[in-house]
Design a protein around this motif. Structure first.
Motif, mmCIF file in Angstrom:
data_model
loop_
_atom_site.group_PDB
_atom_site.id
_atom_site.type_symbol
_atom_site.label_atom_id
_atom_site.label_comp_id
_atom_site.label_asym_id
_atom_site.label_seq_id
_atom_site.Cartn_x
_atom_site.Cartn_y
_atom_site.Cartn_z
ATOM 1 N N TYR A 199 15.695 -6.139 -55.184
ATOM 2 C CA TYR A 199 15.412 -5.891 -53.825
ATOM 3 C C TYR A 199 14.699 -5.344 -52.918
ATOM 4 O O TYR A 199 15.322 -5.972 -51.344
ATOM 5 C CB TYR A 199 17.177 -5.742 -54.255
ATOM 6 C CG TYR A 199 18.070 -7.269 -54.082
ATOM 7 C CD1 TYR A 199 18.693 -7.934 -53.546
ATOM 8 C CD2 TYR A 199 18.721 -7.775 -55.555
ATOM 9 C CE1 TYR A 199 19.477 -8.999 -53.956
ATOM 10 C CE2 TYR A 199 18.983 -8.607 -56.218
ATOM 11 C CZ TYR A 199 19.106 -9.578 -55.383
ATOM 12 O OH TYR A 199 20.441 -10.626 -55.747
ATOM 13 N N TYR A 200 14.501 -4.322 -53.520
ATOM 14 C CA TYR A 200 13.734 -3.188 -52.186
ATOM 15 C C TYR A 200 12.911 -4.349 -51.917
ATOM 16 O O TYR A 200 12.825 -4.005 -50.799
ATOM 17 C CB TYR A 200 13.330 -2.178 -52.767
ATOM 18 C CG TYR A 200 12.162 -1.236 -51.958
ATOM 19 C CD1 TYR A 200 12.986 0.115 -51.521
ATOM 20 C CD2 TYR A 200 10.646 -1.496 -52.470
ATOM 21 C CE1 TYR A 200 11.782 0.308 -50.643
ATOM 22 C CE2 TYR A 200 9.700 -0.587 -51.446
ATOM 23 C CZ TYR A 200 10.730 0.651 -50.995
ATOM 24 O OH TYR A 200 9.866 0.990 -50.100
ATOM 25 N N ARG A 201 11.965 -5.261 -52.803
ATOM 26 C CA ARG A 201 10.572 -5.963 -52.114
ATOM 27 C C ARG A 201 11.270 -6.665 -51.194
ATOM 28 O O ARG A 201 10.588 -6.956 -50.035
ATOM 29 C CB ARG A 201 9.689 -6.118 -53.498
ATOM 30 C CG ARG A 201 9.261 -5.170 -54.027
ATOM 31 C CD ARG A 201 8.123 -5.387 -55.148
ATOM 32 N NE ARG A 201 7.031 -4.371 -55.681
ATOM 33 C CZ ARG A 201 6.624 -4.766 -56.753
ATOM 34 N NH1 ARG A 201 6.482 -5.649 -57.580
ATOM 35 N NH2 ARG A 201 6.089 -3.705 -56.874
ATOM 36 N N THR A 243 23.117 -7.984 -60.058
ATOM 37 C CA THR A 243 23.439 -8.674 -59.026
ATOM 38 C C THR A 243 23.772 -8.609 -57.829
ATOM 39 O O THR A 243 23.834 -7.986 -56.552
ATOM 40 C CB THR A 243 22.454 -9.919 -59.388
ATOM 41 O OG1 THR A 243 21.964 -10.087 -60.385
ATOM 42 C CG2 THR A 243 22.632 -10.981 -58.149
ATOM 43 N N LYS A 244 25.469 -8.171 -58.341
ATOM 44 C CA LYS A 244 26.562 -7.941 -57.449
ATOM 45 C C LYS A 244 26.305 -6.903 -56.537
ATOM 46 O O LYS A 244 27.233 -6.301 -55.410
ATOM 47 C CB LYS A 244 27.591 -8.520 -58.200
ATOM 48 C CG LYS A 244 27.813 -9.896 -58.323
ATOM 49 C CD LYS A 244 29.017 -10.611 -59.091
ATOM 50 C CE LYS A 244 29.538 -12.413 -58.795
ATOM 51 N NZ LYS A 244 30.450 -12.310 -59.747
ATOM 52 N N SER A 245 26.582 -5.916 -57.842
ATOM 53 C CA SER A 245 26.030 -4.507 -56.714
ATOM 54 C C SER A 245 24.619 -4.455 -56.100
ATOM 55 O O SER A 245 24.880 -3.503 -54.713
ATOM 56 C CB SER A 245 25.742 -3.606 -58.641
ATOM 57 O OG SER A 245 25.357 -1.909 -58.048
ATOM 58 N N ALA A 246 23.841 -4.900 -56.289
ATOM 59 C CA ALA A 246 22.298 -4.492 -55.386
ATOM 60 C C ALA A 246 22.920 -5.728 -54.161
ATOM 61 O O ALA A 246 22.775 -5.156 -52.989
ATOM 62 C CB ALA A 246 21.485 -5.653 -55.721
ATOM 63 N N ILE A 247 23.010 -6.377 -54.097
ATOM 64 C CA ILE A 247 24.129 -7.268 -53.451
ATOM 65 C C ILE A 247 24.734 -6.516 -52.205
ATOM 66 O O ILE A 247 25.241 -6.066 -50.656
ATOM 67 C CB ILE A 247 24.555 -8.883 -52.970
ATOM 68 C CG1 ILE A 247 23.307 -9.719 -53.790
ATOM 69 C CG2 ILE A 247 25.157 -9.430 -52.137
ATOM 70 C CD1 ILE A 247 23.953 -10.916 -54.327
ATOM 71 N N ALA A 248 25.920 -6.055 -52.576
ATOM 72 C CA ALA A 248 27.047 -4.676 -52.591
ATOM 73 C C ALA A 248 26.320 -3.664 -51.400
ATOM 74 O O ALA A 248 26.553 -3.383 -50.003
ATOM 75 C CB ALA A 248 27.757 -4.827 -53.600
ATOM 76 N N ARG A 249 25.858 -2.734 -51.770
ATOM 77 C CA ARG A 249 24.476 -2.053 -51.810
ATOM 78 C C ARG A 249 23.973 -2.534 -50.135
ATOM 79 O O ARG A 249 24.349 -1.270 -49.418
ATOM 80 C CB ARG A 249 23.563 -1.322 -52.499
ATOM 81 C CG ARG A 249 24.985 -0.640 -53.594
ATOM 82 C CD ARG A 249 23.311 0.104 -54.741
ATOM 83 N NE ARG A 249 24.073 0.254 -56.037
ATOM 84 C CZ ARG A 249 22.946 1.344 -56.562
ATOM 85 N NH1 ARG A 249 21.951 1.383 -56.705
ATOM 86 N NH2 ARG A 249 23.456 1.545 -57.471
ATOM 87 N N PHE A 250 23.074 -3.630 -50.477
ATOM 88 C CA PHE A 250 22.932 -4.466 -49.155
ATOM 89 C C PHE A 250 23.502 -4.663 -48.498
ATOM 90 O O PHE A 250 23.154 -4.195 -47.033
ATOM 91 C CB PHE A 250 22.253 -6.058 -49.751
ATOM 92 C CG PHE A 250 20.997 -6.022 -48.671
ATOM 93 C CD1 PHE A 250 19.943 -5.477 -48.532
ATOM 94 C CD2 PHE A 250 22.009 -6.986 -47.968
ATOM 95 C CE1 PHE A 250 19.324 -6.577 -47.589
ATOM 96 C CE2 PHE A 250 20.969 -8.293 -46.634
ATOM 97 C CZ PHE A 250 20.091 -7.581 -46.249
ATOM 98 N N SER A 251 24.849 -4.740 -48.084
ATOM 99 C CA SER A 251 25.582 -5.091 -47.143
ATOM 100 C C SER A 251 26.355 -4.268 -46.860
ATOM 101 O O SER A 251 26.353 -3.797 -45.515
ATOM 102 C CB SER A 251 27.145 -6.504 -47.611
ATOM 103 O OG SER A 251 26.214 -7.417 -48.549
ATOM 104 N N ARG A 252 26.601 -2.724 -47.653
ATOM 105 C CA ARG A 252 27.023 -1.862 -46.916
ATOM 106 C C ARG A 252 26.322 -1.666 -46.518
ATOM 107 O O ARG A 252 27.237 -0.497 -45.440
ATOM 108 C CB ARG A 252 28.008 -1.128 -48.428
ATOM 109 C CG ARG A 252 28.773 -0.002 -47.742
ATOM 110 C CD ARG A 252 30.124 0.055 -47.424
ATOM 111 N NE ARG A 252 31.068 -1.103 -48.221
ATOM 112 C CZ ARG A 252 32.041 -1.831 -47.253
ATOM 113 N NH1 ARG A 252 31.784 -1.593 -46.208
ATOM 114 N NH2 ARG A 252 32.811 -2.472 -48.398
ATOM 115 N N THR A 253 25.385 -1.149 -46.364
ATOM 116 C CA THR A 253 24.358 0.208 -45.998
ATOM 117 C C THR A 253 23.527 -0.686 -44.749
ATOM 118 O O THR A 253 23.994 -0.094 -43.611
ATOM 119 C CB THR A 253 22.663 0.023 -46.655
ATOM 120 O OG1 THR A 253 23.355 0.758 -48.072
ATOM 121 C CG2 THR A 253 22.348 0.969 -46.622
ATOM 122 N N LEU A 254 23.308 -1.923 -43.994
ATOM 123 C CA LEU A 254 23.340 -2.657 -43.609
ATOM 124 C C LEU A 254 24.281 -2.782 -42.632
ATOM 125 O O LEU A 254 23.994 -2.361 -41.030
ATOM 126 C CB LEU A 254 22.763 -3.978 -43.422
ATOM 127 C CG LEU A 254 22.479 -4.892 -42.340
ATOM 128 C CD1 LEU A 254 20.831 -4.206 -41.754
ATOM 129 C CD2 LEU A 254 21.421 -6.599 -43.120
#
Length: 407
Positions: free
Chosen positions: A307-309, A270-281
């Protein structure tokens, strides 16, 4: 279509020659034949003395191109551009210094395209296997705005952080799996090769064996007779699961949902997905990419279909005028801290800075969670190994101890 076919059929040549200053030079060039290779070299101010097709033996050691190779390439390009080295010359220097033959060929293909008048973004778009839409969009934005050096630096930083995050998650998964596989292999070896030797010795005793010893001998006999069925079953199960996960969206969603809810591992995922989301955005926002356009690349970078959806849902809501922080809250997947940081960023006009802080925080959280998981698993794994191997040894020596007490 013809131009694309021609590009695909280019051959790699090794050349030696002299430049305009009379100095000897050598390197590699892609062309359809040696005559065109010589013409291209003359256009570059090089007098070709020797041009020959690169031997296959030099290509046999080619390695697969990894995402980490692309991250290094982005950093090298950013460094070259910062130093004022021309784009084409940067490709030449980086390509010749790369030990990965596959990566070297990729760089020289891009170089040939750029030399032919194609923009860097268009050249990268012809290699979709290695450069995702985010990479291409940011390079295109850099070329359009005249800030390619800045964009390459942002891309290099982004790729390095994403790959570091992936490595941490892989570390969390690889360590326990590797140890358990080794434990399983050691147990099988003991059952198939060591226990039968003790069994022959016990048969000569002619005495009744302890229950634990009988169980281990029965297990050994089963393993000797059916080990190949067990091996095929395990391999087939793993292959089937991986195959279904790749081909079935429903199964992929089920696996990704389980990964988010699994004990300990779920927190890291979960934390990895949130980190990727934030870093990419954050990277795309800092590059000036509109929020709605950025969300598709953000969705693909999260690494989890749930998280993609959610990201695609955020895209739809934002396109209708909803604030980003409200859309994130509506998904129910983002923690309150991340939503509040985004809210502050939207109100203060510093969304990219706030997203960077969110990404930094959750990347650190993933790092700490991986270290905690490793510390937690070490004693558990040692206990499992002790029970498996120690139990087998005790089972084999019990009859000997029993015989010694009788004597």
């Amino acid at each position: 279509m013809a131009a694309k076919a021609a590009t695909a059929e280019k051959i790699e040549f090794l050349y030696e020659g002299t430049n305009r200053g009379g100095s000897k030079v050598k390197g590699e060039i892609f062309a359809l034949n040696d005559a065109l290779a010589k013409n291209e070299l003359r256009k570059q101010g090089i007098n070709p003395l020797k041009v020959k097709k690169k031997p296959k033996s030099l290509l046999s050691g080619a390695q697969k191109i990894q995402p980490s190779d692309i991250a290094i390439f982005a950093r090298q390009m950013a460094t070259m551009m910062h130093a004022g080295v021309p784009l084409v010359q940067s490709f030449e220097i980086i390509g010749q210094g790369n030990d990965n033959q596959s990566m070297q060929k990729l760089i020289f293909r891009i170089k040939a395209e750029v030399e032919g008048g194609v923009s860097l973004a268009e050249s990268l778009a012809k290699e979709p296997l290695y450069f995702d839409p985010l990479f291409i969009n940011l390079v295109n934005a850099g070329e359009q705005s005249g800030a390619l050096e800045t964009m390459l630096d942002k891309l290099a930083t982004y790729k390095e952080k994403v790959e570091a995050l992936k490595a941490k998650v892989k570390k969390a998964l690889f360590y326990p799996i590797a140890v358990l596989v080794v434990a399983f292999v050691v147990t099988v070896i003991l059952l198939v090769f060591v226990v039968p030797q003790f069994q022959e010795l016990f048969d000569s005793f002619g005495a009744d064996l302890p229950s634990l010893t009988k169980f281990v001998i029965a297990l050994s006999e089963f393993m000797q007779a059916w080990w190949w069925v067990i091996a095929l079953g395990i391999a087939g199960t793993v292959y089937t699961i991986l195959r279904i996960k790749k081909t079935s969206p429903k199964m992929q969603e089920a696996f990704d949902r389980m990964a988010l809810k699994a004990p300990v591992i779920g927190e890291i995922t979960t934390k990895s997905a949130i980190a990727r989301f934030s870093r990419t955005l954050e990277t795309m926002s800092a590059a000036g990419v509109p929020l709605v356009e950025a969300m598709e690349s953000v969705a693909g970078a999260t690494g989890n279909i749930i998280y993609y959806r959610a990201s695609m849902k955020i895209k739809d809501e934002v396109s209708q005028g909803t604030q980003l922080q409200t859309s994130m809250r509506n998904t129910g997947l983002f923690p309150n801290m991340a939503i509040q940081m985004v809210s502050i960023g939207e109100e203060a006009g510093s969304l990219d800075a706030m997203l960077a802080k969110v990404a930094d925080f959750y990347e650190t959280e993933v790092d700490n969670a991986v270290d905690a998981l490793t510390s937690l698993l070490e004693p558990i794994i040692m206990a499992v190994l002790g029970i498996l191997v120690g139990g087998l040894i005790v089972a084999m020596y019990l009859p000997i101890f029993k015989l010694g007490s009788v004597v």
